[in-house]
Design an enzyme around this catalytic site. Structure first.
Site, PDB file in Angstrom:
ATOM      1  N   HIS A 222       0.799  -1.228   0.000  1.00 55.73           N
ATOM      2  CA  HIS A 222       0.000   0.000   0.000  1.00 55.73           C
ATOM      3  C   HIS A 222       0.830   1.275   0.000  1.00 55.73           C
ATOM      4  CE1 HIS A 222       1.016  -0.085   4.248  1.00 55.73           C
ATOM      5  NE2 HIS A 222       0.629   1.171   4.320  1.00 55.73           N
TER       6      HIS A 222
HETATM    7  C1  UD1 Z   1      -2.215   5.456   6.045  1.00 49.80           C
HETATM    8  C2  UD1 Z   1      -0.905   5.851   6.729  1.00 49.80           C
HETATM    9  C3  UD1 Z   1       0.123   4.737   6.588  1.00 49.80           C
HETATM   10  C4  UD1 Z   1      -0.457   3.420   7.080  1.00 49.80           C
HETATM   11  C5  UD1 Z   1      -1.741   3.136   6.331  1.00 49.80           C
HETATM   12  C6  UD1 Z   1      -2.385   1.840   6.764  1.00 49.80           C
HETATM   13  C7  UD1 Z   1      -0.353   8.251   6.732  1.00 49.80           C
HETATM   14  C8  UD1 Z   1       0.534   9.271   6.144  1.00 49.80           C
HETATM   15  N1  UD1 Z   1      -0.333   7.045   6.145  1.00 49.80           N
HETATM   16  O1  UD1 Z   1      -1.946   5.346   4.655  1.00 49.80           O
HETATM   17  O2  UD1 Z   1       1.256   5.050   7.369  1.00 49.80           O
HETATM   18  O3  UD1 Z   1       0.487   2.393   6.872  1.00 49.80           O
HETATM   19  O4  UD1 Z   1      -2.655   4.215   6.570  1.00 49.80           O
HETATM   20  O5  UD1 Z   1      -3.506   1.601   6.015  1.00 49.80           O
HETATM   21  O6  UD1 Z   1      -1.030   8.526   7.692  1.00 49.80           O
HETATM   22  N2  UD1 Z   1      -9.434   4.914   1.924  1.00 49.80           N
HETATM   23  C9  UD1 Z   1     -10.632   4.254   1.899  1.00 49.80           C
HETATM   24  N3  UD1 Z   1     -11.196   3.905   3.106  1.00 49.80           N
HETATM   25  C10 UD1 Z   1     -10.622   4.204   4.293  1.00 49.80           C
HETATM   26  C11 UD1 Z   1      -9.411   4.895   4.292  1.00 49.80           C
HETATM   27  C12 UD1 Z   1      -8.814   5.245   3.107  1.00 49.80           C
HETATM   28  O7  UD1 Z   1     -11.180   3.960   0.856  1.00 49.80           O
HETATM   29  O8  UD1 Z   1     -11.201   3.863   5.351  1.00 49.80           O
HETATM   30  C13 UD1 Z   1      -8.799   5.275   0.642  1.00 49.80           C
HETATM   31  C14 UD1 Z   1      -9.002   6.720   0.293  1.00 49.80           C
HETATM   32  O9  UD1 Z   1      -9.312   6.833  -1.049  1.00 49.80           O
HETATM   33  C15 UD1 Z   1      -7.652   7.364   0.537  1.00 49.80           C
HETATM   34  C16 UD1 Z   1      -6.685   6.209   0.363  1.00 49.80           C
HETATM   35  O10 UD1 Z   1      -7.407   5.034   0.722  1.00 49.80           O
HETATM   36  O11 UD1 Z   1      -7.399   8.414  -0.318  1.00 49.80           O
HETATM   37  C17 UD1 Z   1      -5.473   6.328   1.219  1.00 49.80           C
HETATM   38  O12 UD1 Z   1      -5.837   6.554   2.580  1.00 49.80           O
HETATM   39  P1  UD1 Z   1      -4.930   7.502   3.546  1.00 49.80           P
HETATM   40  O13 UD1 Z   1      -5.471   7.481   4.919  1.00 49.80           O
HETATM   41  O14 UD1 Z   1      -4.709   8.820   2.903  1.00 49.80           O
HETATM   42  O15 UD1 Z   1      -3.524   6.815   3.532  1.00 49.80           O
HETATM   43  P2  UD1 Z   1      -3.110   5.285   3.580  1.00 49.80           P
HETATM   44  O16 UD1 Z   1      -2.491   4.968   2.282  1.00 49.80           O
HETATM   45  O17 UD1 Z   1      -4.227   4.423   4.061  1.00 49.80           O
END
Ligand code: UD1
Length: 396
Positions: A222
């Protein structure tokens, strides 16, 4: 004494669950009961990324939900900060506990470090759980979050020896630093037997008719550097081709990665490799699948630690790790991200004899040590009546 704990994203939940359990244990019949407030920023909000973990880890419903959701780093961090400042003003805890290295961790630590209830600058103290880890790679958002959080924290709870060294090298006063062990491992040890009741292996068709378990590998990816660029992503899949011929690869796909697979138009069989793409798993299902895997390939931080404790060979698809103990004493290897590097690391790790090792203090008691330190550091003393003038000076 009032403790406010922050969770936001998936890897926070298993780090906080044992701390809440340790607070409950402390409160059992104690005359200095800790009042606990759980704040969920809503950085992760899906049932699969958040709700399932609350259920599996028996976490209480959050007292406060900030509902920030997904956005750019700046917007997400700013939204958390704005909302969290109001929560702090309303709750006025003595300690704010933040865990790990996600945006929620850093945002809430910075807000806490900068509030002041009076002109003497009275404010809650920041306690950072999983302090001191460094990849020395500032292109990782998590590394920036780690450095900032550590430098505004009043109590730094360290999981491994490298963390002590890093904090000392950065000039953090040693009386703030406590080597307590790893609360993510507290959760793993507490729940790994319970995970045996998970139906995940049956659902994935990995149980044999004779009741045994087929051979398979587990993959998670991821990190933006691995999945946001199609060439980088395809390179990793190419590196897993040989492994895919050896055994099926189970790939629970993070929402970010799901979006990229759609955008890049990758086909379900993922570039010819035998990969079973599935939705993200809950905590118990994931532990069940991880604990019986022949090999785990990942770019996650926590999974490097969990595989070390389970004795499962791990190939980390990155150029560095902030968790060197998993390589020095555990089952992890840092492969790099090119196809030949991954192929070679997989081959090496498939030959590796199994066997679990527990790094120092990864014994299931880290959270208890943390709560002991908080109680000792608290200015609240049961049974001590403050002089009226002093009591008046302390904000409600
Ligand atoms: C975040 C953390 C990372 C951790 C990871 C675990 C930061 C900088 N990054 O990254 O350290 O390893 O979480 O998962 O804080 N999304 C969904 N549903 C959700 C959450 C996110 O669909 O419940 C999608 C959204 O489109 C979002 C993307 O996933 O834009 C990324 O989510 P985000 O929280 O920005 O970062 P992660 O890549 O999950």
């Amino acid at each position: 004494m009032k403790v406010l704990t922050v969770v936001g994203a998936r890897p926070n939940f298993m780090k906080v669950a044992p701390i809440i359990a340790a607070i409950n244990r402390h409160n059992d019949g104690a005359d200095d009961a800790i009042r606990h407030v759980l704040v969920h920023t809503g950085q992760h909000y899906d049932a699969a990324m958040s709700g399932a973990f609350f259920k599996d880890l028996q976490l209480p419903t959050p007292d406060v939900w900030l509902g920030v959701g997904s956005a750019s780093h700046a917007v997400q961090t700013a939204e958390i900060m704005k909302s969290f400042e109001c929560v702090l003003a309303a709750e006025r805890p003595e300690f704010v506990v933040v865990v790990g290295d996600v945006n929620s961790t850093m945002a809430c630590a910075v807000v806490t470090a900068k509030v002041a209830w009076d002109c003497a600058g009275t404010r809650p103290r920041v306690a950072h759980v999983e302090a001191g880890l460094r990849s020395f790679d500032r292109s990782m958002p998590e590394e920036v979050n780690r450095v900032i959080t550590d430098h505004v924290s009043d109590l730094l709870f360290v999981t491994e020896e490298s963390g002590l060294r890093n904090l000392q090298n950065e000039g953090i006063p040693s009386d703030r630093i406590h080597f307590v062990g790893n609360t993510m491992i507290d959760s793993l040890l507490a729940f790994k037997e319970k995970a045996d009741a998970s139906p995940a292996l049956e659902r994935l068709g990995l149980r044999t008719r004779a009741g045994g378990i087929s051979e398979y590998a587990l993959l998670t990816l991821h990190r933006p550097s691995n999945v946001d660029d199609p060439d980088a992503f395809l390179n990793i899949l190419a590196g897993l081709n040989d492994l895919g011929h050896e055994c099926p690869i189970v790939f629970p796909v993070h929402p970010r990665t799901q979006q990229r697979i759609k955008e890049f138009g990758l086909r379900p069989e993922m570039n010819g490799t035998r990969i079973a793409l599935i939705d993200p798993l809950g905590y118990l299902d994931f532990v069940a699948v991880m604990k019986h895997a022949r090999l785990v390939v990942t770019d996650s931080g926590g999974i490097q630690e969990e595989t070390t404790c389970l004795g499962i060979p791990c190939v980390t698809v990155r150029d560095n790790t902030e968790r060197p103990v998993t390589v020095e004493h555990g089952t992890n290897t840092i492969a790099g991200t090119t196809a030949p590097q991954i192929r070679a690391a997989v081959r090496r790790q498939l030959q590796r004899p199994g066997g679990a090792v527990a790094p120092e203090k990864w014994d299931g008691h880290a959270a208890i040590r943390i709560v002991e330190v908080l109680v000792r550091a608290s200015s609240f003393r049961p049974g001590v009546t403050l002089d009226a003038s002093v009591a008046e000076a302390i904000p409600a």
